[in-house]
Design a protein around this motif. Structure first.
Motif, PDB file in Angstrom:
ATOM      1  N   ARG A 101       0.857  -1.169  -0.033  1.00 47.38           N
ATOM      2  CA  ARG A 101       0.042  -0.024   0.006  1.00 47.38           C
ATOM      3  C   ARG A 101       1.020   1.212  -0.013  1.00 47.38           C
ATOM      4  N   GLU A 102       2.079   1.242   0.783  1.00 47.69           N
ATOM      5  CA  GLU A 102       3.024   2.378   0.714  1.00 47.69           C
ATOM      6  C   GLU A 102       3.184   2.852  -0.557  1.00 47.69           C
ATOM      7  N   LEU A 103       3.249   1.975  -1.702  1.00 47.53           N
ATOM      8  CA  LEU A 103       3.867   2.089  -2.878  1.00 47.53           C
ATOM      9  C   LEU A 103       2.808   2.537  -3.806  1.00 47.53           C
ATOM     10  N   THR A 104       1.527   2.822  -3.517  1.00 53.14           N
ATOM     11  CA  THR A 104       0.466   2.980  -4.216  1.00 53.14           C
ATOM     12  C   THR A 104       0.294   4.539  -4.401  1.00 53.14           C
ATOM     13  N   ASN A 105      -0.596   5.010  -5.448  1.00 50.10           N
ATOM     14  CA  ASN A 105      -0.847   6.330  -5.703  1.00 50.10           C
ATOM     15  C   ASN A 105      -2.079   6.819  -4.986  1.00 50.10           C
ATOM     16  N   ASP A 106      -2.629   7.856  -5.077  1.00 50.40           N
ATOM     17  CA  ASP A 106      -3.724   8.355  -4.157  1.00 50.40           C
ATOM     18  C   ASP A 106      -5.134   7.591  -4.742  1.00 50.40           C
ATOM     19  N   GLN A 107      -5.137   6.860  -5.951  1.00 47.82           N
ATOM     20  CA  GLN A 107      -6.302   6.240  -6.164  1.00 47.82           C
ATOM     21  C   GLN A 107      -6.051   4.650  -5.917  1.00 47.82           C
ATOM     22  N   GLY A 108      -4.788   4.336  -5.412  1.00 50.25           N
ATOM     23  CA  GLY A 108      -4.523   2.812  -4.703  1.00 50.25           C
ATOM     24  C   GLY A 108      -3.912   2.269  -5.877  1.00 50.25           C
ATOM     25  N   TRP A 109      -3.522   2.713  -6.923  1.00 53.79           N
ATOM     26  CA  TRP A 109      -2.872   1.812  -8.008  1.00 53.79           C
ATOM     27  C   TRP A 109      -1.569   1.786  -7.814  1.00 53.79           C
ATOM     28  N   LEU A 110      -0.822   0.346  -7.649  1.00 49.37           N
ATOM     29  CA  LEU A 110       0.370   0.176  -7.720  1.00 49.37           C
ATOM     30  C   LEU A 110       0.958  -0.170  -8.995  1.00 49.37           C
ATOM     31  N   GLN A 111       2.148   0.863  -9.493  1.00 50.45           N
ATOM     32  CA  GLN A 111       2.699   0.698 -10.564  1.00 50.45           C
ATOM     33  C   GLN A 111       3.825  -0.358 -10.511  1.00 50.45           C
ATOM     34  N   LEU A 112       4.089  -1.187 -11.618  1.00 51.58           N
ATOM     35  CA  LEU A 112       5.093  -2.238 -11.513  1.00 51.58           C
ATOM     36  C   LEU A 112       5.829  -2.230 -12.742  1.00 51.58           C
ATOM     37  N   GLU A 113       6.903  -2.642 -12.763  1.00 50.39           N
ATOM     38  CA  GLU A 113       7.816  -2.853 -14.019  1.00 50.39           C
ATOM     39  C   GLU A 113       8.056  -4.275 -14.467  1.00 50.39           C
ATOM     40  N   LEU A 114       7.646  -4.804 -15.534  1.00 52.26           N
ATOM     41  CA  LEU A 114       7.748  -6.119 -16.191  1.00 52.26           C
ATOM     42  C   LEU A 114       9.002  -6.174 -17.041  1.00 52.26           C
ATOM     43  N   GLY A 115       9.656  -7.299 -17.111  1.00 51.40           N
ATOM     44  CA  GLY A 115      10.633  -7.509 -18.024  1.00 51.40           C
ATOM     45  C   GLY A 115      10.953  -8.985 -18.447  1.00 51.40           C
ATOM     46  N   TYR A 116      11.687  -9.278 -19.544  1.00 53.61           N
ATOM     47  CA  TYR A 116      12.118 -10.580 -19.625  1.00 53.61           C
ATOM     48  C   TYR A 116      13.542 -10.872 -18.782  1.00 53.61           C
ATOM     49  N   ASP A 117      13.474 -12.343 -18.366  1.00 44.55           N
ATOM     50  CA  ASP A 117      14.766 -12.466 -17.731  1.00 44.55           C
ATOM     51  C   ASP A 117      15.643 -13.469 -18.381  1.00 44.55           C
ATOM     52  N   ASP A 118      15.860 -13.445 -19.662  1.00 46.18           N
ATOM     53  CA  ASP A 118      16.197 -14.399 -20.547  1.00 46.18           C
ATOM     54  C   ASP A 118      17.190 -13.690 -21.483  1.00 46.18           C
ATOM     55  N   GLU A 119      18.286 -13.728 -21.557  1.00 44.32           N
ATOM     56  CA  GLU A 119      19.365 -13.354 -22.316  1.00 44.32           C
ATOM     57  C   GLU A 119      19.240 -13.394 -23.951  1.00 44.32           C
ATOM     58  N   ASN A 120      18.754 -14.705 -24.161  1.00 39.41           N
ATOM     59  CA  ASN A 120      18.462 -15.023 -25.650  1.00 39.41           C
ATOM     60  C   ASN A 120      17.303 -14.230 -26.198  1.00 39.41           C
ATOM     61  N   GLN A 121      16.573 -13.348 -25.401  1.00 36.06           N
ATOM     62  CA  GLN A 121      15.344 -12.800 -25.960  1.00 36.06           C
ATOM     63  C   GLN A 121      15.574 -11.461 -25.956  1.00 36.06           C
ATOM     64  N   LYS A 122      16.562 -10.850 -25.391  1.00 43.40           N
ATOM     65  CA  LYS A 122      16.647  -9.250 -25.128  1.00 43.40           C
ATOM     66  C   LYS A 122      16.925  -8.537 -26.457  1.00 43.40           C
ATOM     67  N   ARG A 123      17.321  -9.234 -27.587  1.00 41.91           N
ATOM     68  CA  ARG A 123      17.625  -8.433 -28.673  1.00 41.91           C
ATOM     69  C   ARG A 123      16.588  -8.019 -29.500  1.00 41.91           C
ATOM     70  N   LEU A 124      15.394  -8.947 -29.010  1.00 40.51           N
ATOM     71  CA  LEU A 124      14.234  -8.443 -29.787  1.00 40.51           C
ATOM     72  C   LEU A 124      12.964  -7.768 -28.994  1.00 40.51           C
ATOM     73  N   ILE A 125      13.465  -7.171 -27.682  1.00 41.21           N
ATOM     74  CA  ILE A 125      12.521  -6.866 -26.651  1.00 41.21           C
ATOM     75  C   ILE A 125      12.562  -5.229 -27.029  1.00 41.21           C
ATOM     76  N   GLN A 126      11.126  -4.775 -27.131  1.00 43.76           N
ATOM     77  CA  GLN A 126      10.952  -3.318 -27.144  1.00 43.76           C
ATOM     78  C   GLN A 126      11.148  -2.694 -25.916  1.00 43.76           C
ATOM     79  N   ASN A 127      11.248  -1.154 -25.763  1.00 45.35           N
ATOM     80  CA  ASN A 127      10.902  -0.494 -24.656  1.00 45.35           C
ATOM     81  C   ASN A 127      12.148  -0.625 -23.401  1.00 45.35           C
ATOM     82  N   ASP A 128      13.415  -1.264 -24.029  1.00 42.90           N
ATOM     83  CA  ASP A 128      14.418  -1.252 -23.338  1.00 42.90           C
ATOM     84  C   ASP A 128      13.977  -2.383 -22.146  1.00 42.90           C
ATOM     85  N   ASN A 129      13.150  -3.411 -22.349  1.00 39.03           N
ATOM     86  CA  ASN A 129      12.663  -4.523 -21.538  1.00 39.03           C
ATOM     87  C   ASN A 129      12.211  -3.935 -20.568  1.00 39.03           C
TER      88      ASN A 129
END
Length: 342
Positions: A101-129
């Motif tokens: 809860r300490e990480l949420t905004n005033d509307q209660g939304w928790l923002q997260l960052e998702l990414g691939y954890d596989d070196e073999n895939q990173k060459r094809l990934i957008q948005n800097d993973n």
């Protein structure tokens, strides 16, 4: 080496990869995330017109998923969690985590960052993973929650049409900017979101039998038509060739029960329509959780036999206030009498 990996994943070397993080819900100590890892098919919902609508629909349903992909989830305080996609490219994180809860905004939304954890895939990934994900933790100011259907409840769909031809036509040939909400629905939902106090930030949950392939389409419709932001809970688009186990319970019942069990101290308003099975589902839920359901609103669809049937069900139902309405203003007046809104 990379080419062999991509061939095993049934991907083309030139296609960029992405991760869809869906808007989910959780608690201060419960992290619940769902999403999908797949190729970027170039869906652009901003493009309008008959041809672009069909092209976008085709791309959304022909998605190439990434099975068994290793993923990582990072919180804003730099805590990291790991997961893996299933055979259809879906992933789920469901675990105990403190201090969310300490990480949420005033509307209660928790923002997260998702990414691939596989070196073999990173060459094809957008948005800097780095791909966004969000989880809703109801505000402490919340007075109650709202669980709503989408099709023919807020979005004109035509689910009662012969062979559901209107659903098919609208899905394939109508761009999201030309889909129309029911008159007054957005205003009513915003009043429910703000509650009796006018500043409650009541949590919204949109539960639909539509497939996850339409997630961004429905997310855009909700945003474009000024409905309150909320968790969006759809289902897997199953085919006769599906490799994942079939769910034991119908999707809507399963999702609504999960929400009620996640917030046992919170009461809810249920909103649906008389077109298919919402009345049966909501009555069953209310009888199972009588202390948690404050009211039920069902939009009357243009189908005389179904309306007659639902009206009969509600006449015999006494667990909680329930109303069949033709216009949003009718539900709004009733909600005001129950002190749900200003």
């Amino acid at each position: 080496m990379l080419k062999d990996v991509l061939q095993k994943l049934r991907l083309h070397p030139q296609d960029p990869l992405q991760i869809h993080g869906y808007q989910t819900y959780g608690t201060d100590d419960h992290l619940y995330l769902i999403g999908r890892a797949l190729e970027d098919e170039g869906v652009n919902l901003d493009k309008t017109g008959f041809a672009n609508a069909f092209k976008n629909a085709y791309k959304q349903f022909r998605s190439d998923e990434l099975p068994n992909a290793k993923l990582k989830i990072r919180l804003s305080d730099d805590r990291v969690f790991y997961t893996k996609t299933d055979l259809e490219g879906y992933f789920k994180v469901d675990q105990e985590v403190d201090g969310l809860r300490e990480l949420t905004n005033d509307q209660g939304w928790l923002q997260l960052e998702l990414g691939y954890d596989d070196e073999n895939q990173k060459r094809l990934i957008q948005n800097d993973n780095r791909f966004p994900g969000q989880m809703l933790i109801p505000s402490k100011k919340a007075e109650y929650g709202v669980i709503s259907d989408i099709d023919d409840t807020i979005l004109r769909t035509g689910v009662t049409s012969l062979l559901k031809w209107r659903v098919i036509f609208n899905t394939l040939f109508t761009d999201v900017g030309n889909r129309t909400p029911f008159k007054g629905a957005a205003s009513f939902y915003n009043k429910l979101h703000l509650g009796k106090s006018g500043e409650a930030s009541n949590p919204m949950f949109y539960v639909s039998n539509s497939p996850w392939n339409l997630y961004h389409y429905l997310q855009a419709f909700i945003k474009n038509n000024n409905f309150p932001k909320g968790a969006i809970l759809l289902r897997d688009f199953r085919t006769p060739f599906d490799r994942t186990p079939k769910p034991e319970k119908p999707h809507k019942q399963h999702e609504i029960r999960n929400i009620l069990n996640t917030y046992p101290e919170m009461q809810f308003v249920l909103i649906g329509d008389s077109g298919e099975h919402d009345a049966d589902i909501y009555i069953e839920i209310a009888e199972e959780f009588p202390e948690q359901i404050k009211a039920i609103y069902l939009r009357s669809v243009n189908h005389e036999k179904r309306v007659f049937r639902v009206r009969g069900l509600l006449e015999r139902f006494e667990v909680t206030p329930a109303l069949l309405v033709k216009e949003s203003v009718m539900a709004e007046d009733h909600a005001r009498e129950l002190d749900l809104i200003q």
